[in-house]
Design a protein around this motif. Structure first.
Motif, mmCIF file in Angstrom:
data_model
loop_
_atom_site.group_PDB
_atom_site.id
_atom_site.type_symbol
_atom_site.label_atom_id
_atom_site.label_comp_id
_atom_site.label_asym_id
_atom_site.label_seq_id
_atom_site.Cartn_x
_atom_site.Cartn_y
_atom_site.Cartn_z
ATOM 1 N N PRO A 110 0.749 -1.093 -0.105
ATOM 2 C CA PRO A 110 -0.462 0.142 0.065
ATOM 3 C C PRO A 110 1.378 1.138 -0.068
ATOM 4 N N VAL A 111 0.226 2.168 -0.591
ATOM 5 C CA VAL A 111 1.161 3.590 -0.744
ATOM 6 C C VAL A 111 0.169 5.017 -0.449
ATOM 7 N N SER A 112 0.139 5.199 1.057
ATOM 8 C CA SER A 112 -0.672 6.205 0.930
ATOM 9 C C SER A 112 0.619 7.593 1.502
ATOM 10 N N SER A 113 0.717 8.498 0.849
ATOM 11 C CA SER A 113 1.558 9.945 1.286
ATOM 12 C C SER A 113 1.174 10.634 0.884
ATOM 13 N N GLY A 114 0.168 11.897 1.978
ATOM 14 C CA GLY A 114 -0.195 13.325 0.975
ATOM 15 C C GLY A 114 -1.144 13.048 -0.491
ATOM 16 N N SER A 115 -0.928 13.410 -1.251
ATOM 17 C CA SER A 115 -2.228 13.309 -2.585
ATOM 18 C C SER A 115 -1.499 12.321 -2.584
ATOM 19 N N VAL A 116 -0.675 11.456 -3.016
ATOM 20 C CA VAL A 116 -0.540 9.932 -3.460
ATOM 21 C C VAL A 116 -0.740 8.842 -2.959
ATOM 22 N N LYS A 117 -2.219 7.602 -3.458
ATOM 23 C CA LYS A 117 -1.810 6.891 -2.833
ATOM 24 C C LYS A 117 -2.232 5.431 -3.693
ATOM 25 N N GLY A 118 -2.633 4.256 -3.534
ATOM 26 C CA GLY A 118 -2.244 3.265 -4.501
ATOM 27 C C GLY A 118 -1.928 1.949 -3.763
ATOM 28 N N TYR A 119 -0.808 1.498 -4.615
ATOM 29 C CA TYR A 119 -0.682 -0.025 -4.706
ATOM 30 C C TYR A 119 0.307 -0.281 -5.420
ATOM 31 N N PRO A 176 8.326 -2.526 -12.387
ATOM 32 C CA PRO A 176 6.956 -2.715 -11.296
ATOM 33 C C PRO A 176 5.615 -2.644 -11.742
ATOM 34 N N ALA A 177 5.063 -3.477 -10.927
ATOM 35 C CA ALA A 177 3.413 -2.925 -10.608
ATOM 36 C C ALA A 177 3.238 -1.776 -10.456
ATOM 37 N N ALA A 178 2.210 -1.237 -10.396
ATOM 38 C CA ALA A 178 1.420 -0.099 -9.292
ATOM 39 C C ALA A 178 0.112 0.455 -10.130
ATOM 40 N N VAL A 179 -0.279 0.372 -9.762
ATOM 41 C CA VAL A 179 -2.200 1.148 -9.495
ATOM 42 C C VAL A 179 -1.903 2.686 -8.597
ATOM 43 N N LEU A 180 -1.582 3.861 -8.719
ATOM 44 C CA LEU A 180 -1.235 5.260 -7.723
ATOM 45 C C LEU A 180 -2.856 5.569 -8.966
ATOM 46 N N PHE A 181 -3.332 6.187 -7.331
ATOM 47 C CA PHE A 181 -3.926 7.966 -7.562
ATOM 48 C C PHE A 181 -4.053 8.743 -6.989
ATOM 49 N N ILE A 182 -3.236 9.960 -7.992
ATOM 50 C CA ILE A 182 -2.726 10.917 -7.427
ATOM 51 C C ILE A 182 -3.930 11.869 -7.606
ATOM 52 N N GLU A 183 -3.567 12.904 -6.814
ATOM 53 C CA GLU A 183 -4.640 14.014 -6.338
ATOM 54 C C GLU A 183 -4.275 15.283 -6.937
ATOM 55 N N ALA A 184 -4.179 15.787 -7.966
ATOM 56 C CA ALA A 184 -3.498 17.593 -8.023
ATOM 57 C C ALA A 184 -4.939 18.661 -8.613
ATOM 58 N N GLU A 185 -4.818 19.880 -8.238
ATOM 59 C CA GLU A 185 -4.999 20.976 -8.002
ATOM 60 C C GLU A 185 -5.464 20.848 -10.225
ATOM 61 N N ALA A 202 6.449 9.048 -1.816
ATOM 62 C CA ALA A 202 5.650 8.075 -1.533
ATOM 63 C C ALA A 202 5.925 6.666 -2.084
ATOM 64 N N VAL A 203 6.186 6.527 -3.037
ATOM 65 C CA VAL A 203 6.651 5.139 -3.603
ATOM 66 C C VAL A 203 7.883 4.382 -2.499
ATOM 67 N N SER A 204 8.674 5.477 -2.036
ATOM 68 C CA SER A 204 9.807 4.796 -1.517
ATOM 69 C C SER A 204 9.331 4.339 0.637
ATOM 70 N N LYS A 205 8.241 5.135 0.422
ATOM 71 C CA LYS A 205 8.439 4.798 2.197
ATOM 72 C C LYS A 205 7.653 3.070 1.542
ATOM 73 N N ALA A 206 6.967 2.679 0.873
ATOM 74 C CA ALA A 206 6.334 2.255 0.607
ATOM 75 C C ALA A 206 7.008 0.755 0.663
ATOM 76 N N VAL A 207 8.041 0.699 -0.052
ATOM 77 C CA VAL A 207 8.948 0.279 -0.849
ATOM 78 C C VAL A 207 10.264 -0.231 0.003
ATOM 79 N N MET A 208 10.621 0.672 0.808
ATOM 80 C CA MET A 208 12.489 0.962 1.748
ATOM 81 C C MET A 208 11.772 0.450 3.421
#
Length: 241
Positions: free
Chosen positions: A109-118, A163-172, A202-208
């Motif tokens: 799971p990835v969840s940091s600020g405006s970036v979430k997903g897997y 790498p496989a990735a499903v990312l949901f990004i929120e932006a102005e 965000a990805v680094s926090k998930a994989v490290m």
């Protein structure tokens, strides 16, 4: 809608409204498409086989079913139900159902600020980018900036493949240009460096993490430890003799 006592039945024929009337129906929306492009012969020259065209449509519906996990999607092709999501709002459940190849080795799971997903662990890669889905403000997009941020997030730990990735990004909305592609498939970030950095972080926090250790690497460590234990036991037995 659930709160309405009736719905609307709308029939279109070649872009012309044939019927528009109130009708009793279940909650939700049903879209039935028949004889697509029947009245635009020129378009037929660019059509591929029925199976190929159906595959593209199915793929698109699958992708948006992941993004809008809170909506129940049912895909029917030629009378056959291909899949049905439960609409409970859990993207992971939809990914498990529609993209089993992505979760075969587990997703982080990835969840940091405006970036979430897997994302997948560094040792679980694919030969193409087909396993990467990017959504920005609910829109499915292709983006070299997101791809670069994803790559940087692994900090060189991916040695082959993607790498496989499903990312949901929120932006102005004001920070995005959505008019650079006829089909709106590509967008331009006006603050590319910030977006790339946010995704990488965000990805680094998930994989490290411990969970981000490649599965094959863990298996090799365990195998080596087991071999060493067997050697120690054997040496002790020899000393006793």
């Amino acid at each position: 809608r659930a709160e309405d006592i009736s719905g609307v039945k709308l029939v279109l024929h070649g872009g012309r409204v044939v019927t528009k009337e109130r009708t009793g129906c279940n909650t939700g929306t049903t879209v039935i498409v028949e004889d697509l492009f029947y009245n635009t012969p020129a378009r037929r020259k660019f059509m591929k086989t029925d199976a190929r065209e159906a595959s593209s449509i199915i793929e698109l519906i699958q992708q948006y079913a992941v993004c809008y996990a809170g909506i129940r999607f049912m895909m029917i092709n030629n009378g056959m139900t291909l899949f049905s999501t439960n609409g409970d709002g859990d993207p992971q459940a939809v990914i498990n159902l529609l993209y089993p190849s992505l979760v075969r080795n587990g997703l982080l799971p990835v969840s940091s600020g405006s970036v979430k997903g897997y994302v997948s662990d560094p040792g679980s890669t694919m030969s193409t980018r087909k396993g990467q889905l990017f959504f920005v403000n609910g829109r499915l997009v292709s983006s070299a900036v997101i791809e670069k941020g994803l790559e940087e997030g692994y900090q060189g730990r991916v040695f082959s493949g993607f790498p496989a990735a499903v990312l949901f990004i929120e932006a102005e909305p004001s920070d995005i240009d959505v008019n650079i592609h006829p089909g709106k498939q590509e967008i331009r970030f006006l603050r590319q460096d910030d977006v790339r950095s946010d995704i990488a972080d965000a990805v680094s926090k998930a994989v490290m993490t411990d969970a981000g250790v490649p599965k094959g690497f863990v298996k090799n460590i365990e195998s080596t430890a087991e071999k060493q234990l067997n050697v120690d036991v054997q040496q002790k037995e020899e000393k006793k003799e």
